[in-house]
Motif scaffolding. Structure first.
Motif, PDB file in Angstrom:
ATOM      1  N   ASP A   1       0.822  -1.089   0.112  1.00 30.05           N
ATOM      2  CA  ASP A   1      -0.365  -0.546  -0.033  1.00 30.05           C
ATOM      3  C   ASP A   1       1.039   1.171  -0.490  1.00 30.05           C
ATOM      4  O   ASP A   1       0.406   2.231   0.074  1.00 30.05           O
ATOM      5  N   GLY A   2       2.365   0.739  -0.470  1.00 32.95           N
ATOM      6  CA  GLY A   2       3.022   2.250  -0.488  1.00 32.95           C
ATOM      7  C   GLY A   2       2.909   2.987   1.279  1.00 32.95           C
ATOM      8  O   GLY A   2       3.281   4.548   1.135  1.00 32.95           O
ATOM      9  N   LEU A   3       3.115   2.090   2.448  1.00 28.45           N
ATOM     10  CA  LEU A   3       3.078   2.622   3.574  1.00 28.45           C
ATOM     11  C   LEU A   3       4.049   1.514   4.469  1.00 28.45           C
ATOM     12  O   LEU A   3       4.058   0.343   3.647  1.00 28.45           O
ATOM     13  N   ILE A   4       4.965   1.757   4.922  1.00 21.03           N
ATOM     14  CA  ILE A   4       5.492   0.729   5.720  1.00 21.03           C
ATOM     15  C   ILE A   4       4.784   0.504   8.026  1.00 21.03           C
ATOM     16  O   ILE A   4       4.668   1.924   8.086  1.00 21.03           O
ATOM     17  N   HIS A   5       4.257  -0.329   7.440  1.00 21.75           N
ATOM     18  CA  HIS A   5       3.657  -0.759   8.707  1.00 21.75           C
ATOM     19  C   HIS A   5       4.861  -1.440   9.895  1.00 21.75           C
ATOM     20  O   HIS A   5       5.433  -2.151   9.514  1.00 21.75           O
ATOM     21  N   LYS A   6       4.311  -1.065  11.238  1.00 22.29           N
ATOM     22  CA  LYS A   6       5.361  -1.987  12.305  1.00 22.29           C
ATOM     23  C   LYS A   6       5.701  -2.986  11.815  1.00 22.29           C
ATOM     24  O   LYS A   6       7.144  -3.558  12.243  1.00 22.29           O
ATOM     25  N   GLU A   7       4.612  -4.690  11.267  1.00 22.51           N
ATOM     26  CA  GLU A   7       5.061  -5.826  11.173  1.00 22.51           C
ATOM     27  C   GLU A   7       6.084  -5.646  10.391  1.00 22.51           C
ATOM     28  O   GLU A   7       7.091  -6.469   9.834  1.00 22.51           O
ATOM     29  N   GLU A   8       6.419  -4.963   9.030  1.00 23.14           N
ATOM     30  CA  GLU A   8       7.037  -4.526   7.779  1.00 23.14           C
ATOM     31  C   GLU A   8       8.301  -4.466   8.394  1.00 23.14           C
ATOM     32  O   GLU A   8       9.153  -4.654   7.996  1.00 23.14           O
ATOM     33  N   PHE A   9       8.032  -3.700   9.213  1.00 21.39           N
ATOM     34  CA  PHE A   9       9.839  -2.749   9.260  1.00 21.39           C
ATOM     35  C   PHE A   9      10.387  -3.929  10.430  1.00 21.39           C
ATOM     36  O   PHE A   9      11.979  -3.977  10.208  1.00 21.39           O
ATOM     37  N   GLN A  10       9.247  -4.664  11.227  1.00 20.01           N
ATOM     38  CA  GLN A  10       9.887  -5.696  12.437  1.00 20.01           C
ATOM     39  C   GLN A  10      10.896  -6.717  11.258  1.00 20.01           C
ATOM     40  O   GLN A  10      11.776  -7.174  11.653  1.00 20.01           O
TER      41      GLN A  10
ATOM     42  N   LYS B   1       5.091  11.822  12.082  1.00 22.29           N
ATOM     43  CA  LYS B   1       3.503  11.969  12.002  1.00 22.29           C
ATOM     44  C   LYS B   1       2.293  11.267  12.990  1.00 22.29           C
ATOM     45  O   LYS B   1       1.694  11.309  13.241  1.00 22.29           O
ATOM     46  N   LYS B   2       3.276  10.483  13.673  1.00 33.19           N
ATOM     47  CA  LYS B   2       2.671   9.215  14.621  1.00 33.19           C
ATOM     48  C   LYS B   2       1.193   8.682  14.240  1.00 33.19           C
ATOM     49  O   LYS B   2       0.435   8.950  14.917  1.00 33.19           O
ATOM     50  N   ARG B   3       1.228   8.926  13.300  1.00 32.00           N
ATOM     51  CA  ARG B   3       0.207   7.559  12.601  1.00 32.00           C
ATOM     52  C   ARG B   3      -0.178   6.416  12.552  1.00 32.00           C
ATOM     53  O   ARG B   3      -1.003   5.521  11.597  1.00 32.00           O
ATOM     54  N   GLY B   4       1.090   5.609  13.167  1.00 25.86           N
ATOM     55  CA  GLY B   4       0.831   4.253  13.052  1.00 25.86           C
ATOM     56  C   GLY B   4       1.550   3.655  11.010  1.00 25.86           C
ATOM     57  O   GLY B   4       1.682   2.240  11.883  1.00 25.86           O
ATOM     58  N   PHE B   5       2.182   4.297  11.063  1.00 18.25           N
ATOM     59  CA  PHE B   5       2.469   3.682  10.043  1.00 18.25           C
ATOM     60  C   PHE B   5       4.057   5.225   9.034  1.00 18.25           C
ATOM     61  O   PHE B   5       3.792   5.905   9.144  1.00 18.25           O
ATOM     62  N   ILE B   6       4.583   3.992   8.252  1.00 16.91           N
ATOM     63  CA  ILE B   6       5.634   5.152   7.699  1.00 16.91           C
ATOM     64  C   ILE B   6       5.316   5.191   5.577  1.00 16.91           C
ATOM     65  O   ILE B   6       5.527   4.257   5.580  1.00 16.91           O
ATOM     66  N   ASP B   7       5.253   7.114   6.169  1.00 15.71           N
ATOM     67  CA  ASP B   7       6.019   7.255   4.669  1.00 15.71           C
ATOM     68  C   ASP B   7       6.271   7.128   3.924  1.00 15.71           C
ATOM     69  O   ASP B   7       7.776   6.992   4.905  1.00 15.71           O
ATOM     70  N   PHE B   8       6.456   7.754   2.544  1.00 17.30           N
ATOM     71  CA  PHE B   8       7.910   8.007   2.457  1.00 17.30           C
ATOM     72  C   PHE B   8       9.228   8.793   2.674  1.00 17.30           C
ATOM     73  O   PHE B   8      10.360   8.814   3.038  1.00 17.30           O
TER      74      PHE B   8
END
Length: 191
Positions: free
Chosen positions: A48-57, A80-87
């Motif tokens: 989805d073009g975002l990094i979620h915590k599970e993907e990061f781990q 931005k404290k949204r629960g995901f990391i954008d580019f």
């Protein structure tokens, strides 16, 4: 009939590298390379073009299990404290590891990494949690006595005013006397 000048479809999360390079120490080509890394991480579980915590781990430790270190780094990268990391978050957060970033900024980031409770102090329990998490990641197990000895030595060296916690000035002093502790704050291949 289709349009003759259609634009190629961009990957979700794509951002123009030129403005990002101008906001960071990265060159345009380094930002483009970071996008390739971002794509592989962000598409590892959910494309989805975002990094979620599970993907990061998964990217950091090749496991999807919860890990204190990965979780803490994720929280600091999630600007931005949204629960995901954008580019944009990804590039801005990785900027701290660039060799051209001042050491003061790296020290500040490392202080925030250990200040798990966001109190403005690093407490013994926080250092212990991080130490145990790191040892576990490396597949090492130390006795409680050994861990306590490491903590005693760390606090004896760092906690100058002996109040049981390390403030920002004490942390700066500690890492300046222990420069090897800051080696992980610079990605050498960017030099």
């Amino acid at each position: 009939m289709g349009c003759l000048h259609s634009t190629p479809k961009r990957h979700p999360g794509y951002q123009d590298p030129i403005p990002l390079a101008s906001q960071t120490a990265f060159s345009v080509s380094e930002v483009q390379a970071l996008f390739e890394l971002f794509k592989s991480i962000s598409g590892s579980l959910i494309d989805d073009g975002l990094i979620h915590k599970e993907e990061f781990q998964l990217a950091l430790f090749e496991k999807r299990t919860d890990n204190l270190l990965a979780s803490r780094i994720f929280d600091l990268f999630d600007i931005k404290k949204r629960g995901f990391i954008d580019f944009v978050d990804f590039v801005l957060a990785l900027n701290i590891f660039h060799p051209n970033i001042p050491m003061e900024d790296k020290i500040d980031f490392s202080f925030r990494l250990y200040d798990l409770d966001n109190t403005g102090f690093i407490e013994r329990k926080e250092v212990k949690q991080m130490l145990v998490a790191l040892l576990s990641e490396w597949g090492l197990r130390l006795s409680d006595e050994s861990i306590e000895l490491i903590l005693d030595k760390t606090f004896s060296d760092a906690d100058v005013n002996q109040d049981g916690k390390i403030d920002k000035a004490e942390w700066e002093n500690f890492v300046s006397k222990n420069p090897s502790s800051m080696k992980i704050m610079t990605l050498p291949y960017l030099k």
